[in-house]
Design an enzyme around this catalytic site. Sequence first.
Site, mmCIF file in Angstrom:
data_model
loop_
_atom_site.group_PDB
_atom_site.id
_atom_site.type_symbol
_atom_site.label_atom_id
_atom_site.label_comp_id
_atom_site.label_asym_id
_atom_site.label_seq_id
_atom_site.Cartn_x
_atom_site.Cartn_y
_atom_site.Cartn_z
ATOM 1 C CG ASP A 91 47.237 49.075 36.034
ATOM 2 O OD1 ASP A 91 48.411 49.460 36.165
ATOM 3 O OD2 ASP A 91 46.789 48.595 34.978
ATOM 4 C CG ASP A 126 54.407 49.681 34.020
ATOM 5 O OD1 ASP A 126 54.180 48.853 33.120
ATOM 6 O OD2 ASP A 126 53.644 49.861 34.992
ATOM 7 C CB ALA A 192 53.473 43.788 28.373
ATOM 8 C CB CYS A 275 30.628 23.501 39.751
ATOM 9 S SG CYS A 275 30.987 24.723 41.030
ATOM 10 C CB CYS A 277 29.984 27.025 43.592
ATOM 11 S SG CYS A 277 29.011 27.646 42.198
ATOM 12 C CB CYS A 280 26.826 24.897 40.330
ATOM 13 S SG CYS A 280 27.792 25.920 39.211
#
EC number: 2.4.2.48
Length: 580
Positions: A91, A126, A192, A275, A277, A280
Site C-alpha cells: 500500500d 490515491d 475506501a 475446528c 486446524c 484447535c
Amino acid sequence: MVEFKFEVKARDAAGRIGKLEVNGKKIETPAIMPVINPKQLIVTPKELKEMGFGIIITNSYIIYKTPELREKALEVGIHRLLDYDGIIEVDSGSFQLMRYGGVDVTNREIVEFQERIGVDIGTFLDIPTPPDAPREKAEEDLRITLERAKEAEEIKGIAMNAAVQGSTYPDLRTYAARKLSEMNFEIHPIGAVVPLMESYRYRDLVDVVIASKQGLRSDRPVHLFGAGHPMIFALAVAMGIDLFDSASYALYAKDDRYLTSEGTKHLSELEYFPCSCPVCSRYTPRELREMPKEERTRLLALHNLWVIREELNRVKQAIKEGELWRLVDERARSHPKLYAAYKRLLEYQDYLEKNEPITKASAFFKVSEESLKWPIVQRAKARAERVKAKFPETINHPIFGEIPKYLSLSYPFAQSEGEEDFTIEKPGKREVRNYVMAVAEYQFGEGAGEAFKDAFVELSRKTGMPRQIKAKGKHLATFRAEDGLLTLGIEGAKRLHEILPFPRMRVVVDEDAEPFARKGKNVFAKFVIDADENIRPYDEVLIVNRNDELLATGQTLLNGRELKLFQSGLAVKVRRGVEK
C-alpha cells in the site's frame, strides 16, 4: 519491464478461479494477502509462505517513514527485509491518509520508492473518500486520484494497483473504473470500503463493487481492499472479486477473537473449538485462555489464518463444482445484513447473467426462494419462453413452471432438485428430433433448430435417451448425457455457420491461430480479434477467421466481452477442426 499475467481457469456466478503471475511467481486466485506490519510481526512472512500464502501485503509508507527499515529496504530489497520469496504487494499510505487526514510523502516519491525496493505490485497514492462524503468532496478527491494515476502510469516500472474510488456514489465508481481501465495498470482494488464492512453495510458494499465492476476491464483482477473476514468471501467472489487483504487475523487475535466462516466469537464464549486446524486440534479454549497474552495471540492468529485459507478453498471448490450460489445462499444466512446484501446482489441480473456459465457440473438445487432468482434460473426461463414460440407443447415443471416439453431433458430443467420430484419421460422415436431442434434453439438462439430439421437421432440402448445426431450418414452433434445440451460435430457446426448470421456464436481469430484451429488445437486469448458479445462462459462456439470461414468448433471459457479483452490463457477449448 513489467512481468504480469492473469488468466481464467474456471468460473461460476461472476466468480472465477484464475492464475496470476508476477515476476515469475504464480498464485491461484481468489487469494488473500495477509497484511504484514513490518514493525510488529505476530506471524512471520516465512511462516505465512509455509502455510500456503503465496502473496502478502505490507505498507510502503511505514517502511519509507521508518529510517532503519527504509535504509535496509533500499540496501537489500523488500523480499530480504521481510524474509519472504513470494509476491509482495504494498500500500502507499492511502490508508493512513483516510484515517489520519494526511501523509508526509508525494505520489511520485512513494511510487519511485516502491520500485527502488523491488516490490512486485505497487500502489500509487490515491485519495480514499469515505462513505457518505459530500458529493463535491468525492468528485474532487476522484479528480486528484485520476491525476495521480496518470503520473504513476508515466513513471512506473513495476506492476501496479489503480484503486477505484468514488465514495458511495455508484456513478462515480463506474466513471473512475472506466477511466482507470483506459490506463496501463495491472490490478484494480476497490478502495475506501473498510468503513462499510466495519459497520456491516454489506448491501451498500454490493452497490459499490458492482458499480466498479461494470466499469472495469474484465481481464484485470479486482482486489477488495481491507476485506479479510471469511464470512464475506463467497459473496464477494460471486460479485467478481479476485483478491483480498486484511490484518483481521492478527487484530482479532489481539482482542481474543476467534474466526469462523459464519462470524466471530470471543475466546471467553467457547467451551469447545468447532475446528480441527493444528491449533484447535492441540489445545482447548480453556488452555488458550490460561496462556500468556503474547503466546495466546500468536496461536489465535494462526487459527484465524487457517480458517481464512479453508474458506477460500471452499469457495474455489464451489466454483469448480458449479455450486458457488449455493454456498453464497448458505453463508448469507449467518447475518441479517449479509442476507440483505445477497438479495441486493440478485437484483443485478444483467451483470450476473453475462458472467454466468451456460452449463454446470452440478444440478440446480432449489434451496431457498432466493435460488429462483439465480441468473441460471432467470436465463433458463427467458430462453424457454423464446423456444415456446416454435414448440408450443408444454409441461409443468415443479420449479420452473410451464416449459416447452422438448426442453425437459436438458439443463437446468432435467438436472434440478426441489421439494417435488420431476419425472423425465423418455422421448418417443417420432418426436425425438423435436428435442434436438428445441435444444438448438435454446442453446444457440432463434433459427438454430433449422440446422437439425432433417436429423436422425440415435437413442441410447441403455437409457432410451437421445445421443448421436446424424444426417445423410454424417455426424452433426452429440446430445450430452450430463446436461442434455449439444456438443457440435463439424457437420453440425457447418450447418449452424450457414444459418446463423455473422457474428452470432462466433469467435474470430487472427492468421497466426488459423492453422492450429484447423488442426483441432486450442485457441488462446491473445489470438482472438473479435467475438459475439452474447457468448456466455462454457458456450459451444464457432471459430472463424476474418473472412468468416469456419475453422473449428469448441467450448469457450470466456464470455463474449472477455474474449476480446484477455491477452493471456485459454479462450476456447477446441473439440474439432476443419481441415482444408
